[in-house]
Design an enzyme around this catalytic site. Sequence first.
Site, PDB file in Angstrom:
ATOM      1  N   ASP A 168       6.291 -13.690   6.126  1.00 37.02           N
ATOM      2  CA  ASP A 168       4.988 -13.050   5.993  1.00 37.02           C
ATOM      3  C   ASP A 168       4.446 -12.795   7.394  1.00 37.02           C
ATOM      4  O   ASP A 168       4.695 -13.577   8.315  1.00 37.02           O
ATOM      5  CB  ASP A 168       4.015 -13.951   5.222  1.00 37.02           C
ATOM      6  CG  ASP A 168       4.328 -14.041   3.741  1.00 37.02           C
ATOM      7  OD1 ASP A 168       4.952 -13.101   3.209  1.00 37.02           O
ATOM      8  OD2 ASP A 168       3.959 -15.047   3.116  1.00 37.02           O
ATOM      9  N   ASP A 228       4.845  -7.983  -0.796  1.00 38.02           N
ATOM     10  CA  ASP A 228       3.672  -8.456  -1.540  1.00 38.02           C
ATOM     11  C   ASP A 228       2.708  -7.296  -1.809  1.00 38.02           C
ATOM     12  O   ASP A 228       2.157  -7.176  -2.904  1.00 38.02           O
ATOM     13  CB  ASP A 228       2.937  -9.546  -0.753  1.00 38.02           C
ATOM     14  CG  ASP A 228       3.790 -10.787  -0.517  1.00 38.02           C
ATOM     15  OD1 ASP A 228       4.684 -11.056  -1.341  1.00 38.02           O
ATOM     16  OD2 ASP A 228       3.564 -11.466   0.501  1.00 38.02           O
TER      17      ASP A 228
END
Length: 195
Positions: free
Chosen positions: A154, A168
């Site tokens: 991330d 995401d």
Amino acid sequence: MAEAERIIGTPDIPEAEHGADGGGQDAESERTPRGKRKIAVLFGVALVAYALDLVSKMIVVAKLEHHEPIDVVGDLLRFNAIRNAGAAFGMGEAYTIIFTVIAASVIVVIARLARKLYSLPWAIALGLLLGGALGNLTDRIFRSPGVFKGAVVDFIAPKGFAVFNLADSAIVCGGILIVLLSFRGLDPDGTVHKD
């Protein structure tokens, strides 16, 4: 999967195509190429979402991991590489294998339902879900600490919010689009129903 097909899927040959005059075959032959185009859109969107996620993570791992975060928009948005073994917001880190199985199941269900797809907005929404699921599943399979236990990369860090990635984003956008389509009554087969 039968339940998912019942909710999202439609019969292979919709009843509306069978007329009393026997013209069902003409309608079916007209509908098949249109359905194939929607499948191409679904997989095209999925491929673009997956490729963008994969390339962005490769760049982040090569250039940003183990370095100071980069401010993109002042302190409102920064790029900050982290590894997330859990789900959204870092929850459930002990259940990485479960998230892997869920992502794999989503991919299988979308691939099975693709043949019954006649709606362009649904093709885009499912393509975003598929591409995002593939992006995070790739991390779960190939990144450390091991196969099916890998941590997701991330790096998008808005101020006061959780760190996330492009996969995401694709999943969330696809989910929002599906909710909007459902509220409007548009089915994956292209028909509109009103409750």
